[in-house]
Design a protein around this motif. Sequence first.
Motif, PDB file in Angstrom:
ATOM      1  N   ARG A 165       0.860  -1.196   0.000  1.00  2.61           N
ATOM      2  CA  ARG A 165       0.000   0.000   0.000  1.00  2.61           C
ATOM      3  C   ARG A 165       0.885   1.231   0.000  1.00  2.61           C
ATOM      4  N   ASP A 194       0.270  -6.995  -3.060  1.00  2.67           N
ATOM      5  CA  ASP A 194      -1.146  -6.731  -2.798  1.00  2.67           C
ATOM      6  C   ASP A 194      -1.712  -6.034  -4.035  1.00  2.67           C
ATOM      7  N   HIS A 267      -6.347 -10.229  -3.445  1.00  2.32           N
ATOM      8  CA  HIS A 267      -5.384  -9.118  -3.359  1.00  2.32           C
ATOM      9  C   HIS A 267      -4.300  -9.256  -4.433  1.00  2.32           C
ATOM     10  N   ASP A 329      -6.478 -14.288   2.411  1.00  2.00           N
ATOM     11  CA  ASP A 329      -7.592 -13.536   2.994  1.00  2.00           C
ATOM     12  C   ASP A 329      -8.404 -12.839   1.908  1.00  2.00           C
ATOM     13  N   GLU A 330      -9.605 -12.478   2.289  1.00  3.87           N
ATOM     14  CA  GLU A 330     -10.464 -11.579   1.519  1.00  3.87           C
ATOM     15  C   GLU A 330     -10.429 -11.855   0.010  1.00  3.87           C
ATOM     16  N   TRP A 379      -3.644 -16.418   6.261  1.00  2.00           N
ATOM     17  CA  TRP A 379      -4.654 -15.777   7.116  1.00  2.00           C
ATOM     18  C   TRP A 379      -5.783 -16.758   7.408  1.00  2.00           C
ATOM     19  N   TRP A 396      -6.621 -13.420  12.426  1.00  2.00           N
ATOM     20  CA  TRP A 396      -6.735 -11.950  12.442  1.00  2.00           C
ATOM     21  C   TRP A 396      -8.160 -11.486  12.695  1.00  2.00           C
ATOM     22  N   TYR A 421      -3.629  -4.936  15.798  1.00  2.00           N
ATOM     23  CA  TYR A 421      -3.577  -4.148  14.572  1.00  2.00           C
ATOM     24  C   TYR A 421      -3.067  -2.745  14.890  1.00  2.00           C
ATOM     25  N   ASP A 423      -2.419  -0.500  12.802  1.00  2.00           N
ATOM     26  CA  ASP A 423      -2.909   0.553  11.898  1.00  2.00           C
ATOM     27  C   ASP A 423      -4.132   1.246  12.507  1.00  2.00           C
ATOM     28  N   ILE A 436      -7.000   4.007   9.610  1.00  2.00           N
ATOM     29  CA  ILE A 436      -8.047   3.209   8.963  1.00  2.00           C
ATOM     30  C   ILE A 436      -9.308   3.151   9.824  1.00  2.00           C
ATOM     31  N   TRP A 471      -0.623  -2.560   8.594  1.00  2.00           N
ATOM     32  CA  TRP A 471      -1.123  -2.319   7.235  1.00  2.00           C
ATOM     33  C   TRP A 471      -0.955  -0.834   6.957  1.00  2.00           C
ATOM     34  N   GLU A 473      -2.307   1.362   4.450  1.00  2.00           N
ATOM     35  CA  GLU A 473      -3.162   2.176   3.582  1.00  2.00           C
ATOM     36  C   GLU A 473      -3.020   3.665   3.915  1.00  2.00           C
TER      37      GLU A 473
HETATM   38  C1  TNX Z   1      -7.692  -6.531   6.350  1.00  2.00           C
HETATM   39  S1  TNX Z   1      -5.850  -8.410   7.822  1.00  2.00           S
HETATM   40  C2  TNX Z   1      -6.714  -7.020   5.516  1.00  2.00           C
HETATM   41  C3  TNX Z   1      -5.766  -6.099   4.863  1.00  2.00           C
HETATM   42  C4  TNX Z   1      -6.048  -4.675   5.236  1.00  2.00           C
HETATM   43  C5  TNX Z   1      -6.387  -4.609   6.709  1.00  2.00           C
HETATM   44  C6  TNX Z   1      -6.564  -3.223   7.230  1.00  2.00           C
HETATM   45  C7  TNX Z   1      -5.972  -9.060   6.420  1.00  2.00           C
HETATM   46  C8  TNX Z   1      -5.570 -10.431   6.342  1.00  2.00           C
HETATM   47  N1  TNX Z   1      -6.465  -8.357   5.391  1.00  2.00           N
HETATM   48  O1  TNX Z   1      -5.784  -6.299   3.477  1.00  2.00           O
HETATM   49  O2  TNX Z   1      -4.941  -3.907   4.931  1.00  2.00           O
HETATM   50  O3  TNX Z   1      -7.577  -5.310   6.933  1.00  2.00           O
HETATM   51  O4  TNX Z   1      -6.652  -3.202   8.635  1.00  2.00           O
END
Ligand code: TNX
Length: 763
Positions: A165, A194, A267, A329-330, A379, A396, A421, A423, A436, A471, A473
């Motif tokens: 980021r 990412d 990501h 993740d995500e 994750w 997390w 965290y 951030d 954030i 993180w 951002e």
């Molecule tokens: C979630 S923690 C994410 C990151 C973001 C973060 C911001 C995780 C495994 N994924 O991509 O930067 O939240 O707090």
Amino acid sequence: MNRILKLGLVLLIFLFGTRINVSAQELNELAIIPLPKTIVKAKGYFLLNQKTVVAASKTLNSDANIFVGMLNDVYGLKLNVYDEATKINFIRVKLNPSLKSDAYSHTVNPYSVEIIGGQNGVFYGLQTLIQIVKSDTAGQIKIPCVKITDEPRFGWRGMHLDVSRHFFSKEFIKKYLDYLATYKMNTFHWHLTDDQGWRIEIKKYPKLTQIGGWRKGTLIGHSSSDKYASDSIAYGGFYSQDDIREIVAYASARHITIVPEIEMPGHAMAAISAYPYLSCTGKQIDVEQTWGVFEDVFCTKDTVFDFMKNVLSEVMELFPGTYIHVGGDECPKVKWKECPACQARMKELGLKNEFELQSFFIQRVEKFLNTHNKKLIGWDEILQGGLSSSASIMSWQGEEGGIAAAKQGNYVVMTPGSHCYFDHYQGDPTNEPLAIGGYTTVEKVYSYEPIPKVLSANQQKFILGAQGNLWTEYISSSKQVEYMIFPRLCALSEVVWSPKEVKNYSDFRRRLLKHFELFDKKGINYAKSIFEINKNVIADTVNYKLSLELKQEFPVGDIYYWIDDEKGFVSKPIKYLNPIPVLNNCCIYAESRDYNQVVRNSVAQKFFITKSSGASIKLTNPPSDKYNYKSPQTLVDGVSGSIPWNGKEWLGFVDTPLEAMIDLGKVSEISNVVIHTLKAEASWIYLPKIVKVEVSENGIHFVKFGEFNESEINEMGRMISVKNNLTKARYVKVYVEGLGLIEKGKAGEGHNAWLFVSEIGIQ
Ligand code: TNX
């Protein structure tokens, strides 16, 4: 009495095997973070001078030289390192391979210092030593006589840094590693890829850094705001393989293992921008400029796995550690659902859903890593759809993932957002740089216990340790990285290193003061939120008066304040003694100064004083339990809620309207009622639909004063003014109704909108 105390102490030692046999004051002066397992203090000190020799065998030469360099940096004293000790005046370090690798012991007497440690222990012993070196007013550099034995509680003491980021230079990464080493952290989790940038050179795929390493701009402001704007300034950077080798060697000399993270299957936009065939659609996309979770992810076709194998082969070559982090993740499944290749893969393997497809992806990569004697970590989402027995996870999203994994026998690193965290905000968001979100104070980090109570003794063994994540951002400079990690990193180091029984937050905070002195000396930009001044507006509804109370959470001096009447007059700073009466519109500034008059923290509070300030107020319906900070006084405390909003200052309503009755105390002339509302649609907070005001002189017969409806509330205005000619009134009834159901296509569609109100001003 003394005897009883001593007996108690002996009993404690007996119970816990930990021994802090020093007075509280001595402990503060030693100021070791993380606190060692046992410290026994003796009289006297060892004097360091130009003639002091560091005696270290060849294998410990690097450890000794790093120590000598650190000592020189802080105290300007350059010691020689020899193989053999002199007769007196030496610091001798020795390896004892039969000790646990991270353990060490210290003996400091007036003639010599001796550190004996395991493979990493000597280095940690030297880190402790540098912390207890003190220079006195006469310029003498001394080490107090002590006996310390120490070893860590956990084997994984991690810190993470997201360099995608925002990118940080090789030089800064080395500094970051120095910070980790000082606090005996042994794992650096390097988030290298990412959506917003690919930062590691891969020889076989040069476009990953040539194209994927650069974005055309970066989001301005916060991603949850309604407006999207990019700064349109090209941004990027990457580490060459030579840079990486240099950093790996630097870390290794500081007994830190680097865990590289190559994110997959989500990501992945930066990689896809360089090689579009890696996605399901094959469409050209750009490196992402904003923050969030995006739908373009790696496809599950074979060519993607070929790519992964090639990339990971180069990664494994560069990083000697056992673990490779693959993210996981995500990962939205939207594109997989529409992708013939992914759907065919699911059919062929008999997979029930896309979660199982993600699990297939991770397991296939894991097999490849395992054949190269590497272990996979990801994750907690990699638990979804099934996890192989050999993979490890980072928990997390709370601790649930970690608990589930430990129960099924997978290794776990705890890194829950709530405590780990960095951030998140660490102080009152109104005083902090944009972050954030979240709220993770130093105290909260310190209070973290990595082993969940629900685990049995056997399951607990699967908790490797804990890690702080950064993180980036909203963290664009190395100075801000320092700000976000310090002093939370110090707190975390004690969580993962020190025995649970010796931890004590107020004692930690006092030791921290000495570390702040060092940070000041070294120009490290640390957060001063532990000195925060808490503001409390007191409404005296009997006399219709407001006052501002200021309190230091951690008093280390006095508070000074001054008042700006915002018409050109600014008072001189005055020492704070009692709550400050607030009579007119103004801004009150305050700062906490320590005993040396150094400013530790500052706050500002703006007041918007009207006839309703401090008035008596009643609500028909209470606000939601979640947002009811000092209800209902918050609405008449002269404070307009700050933006971005935080827990304080705002009342939130979701299913019921706000219906307030304000008693001005006497019949007054009014012409304007101002409702301070909030618009933050990404958080489902919308402007109201209806605003109505009625007034009365006697509290029985009410007449309409004015109203407003949704169509009149302009996009700009979150301050809604209901105006009329001068009207006599004592009682003012205010009715504000939220938007109701959120329409399709908007954030929170199908739910009731939140209505947030911070103040009702009557003029
Ligand atoms: C979630 S923690 C994410 C990151 C973001 C973060 C911001 C995780 C495994 N994924 O991509 O930067 O939240 O707090």
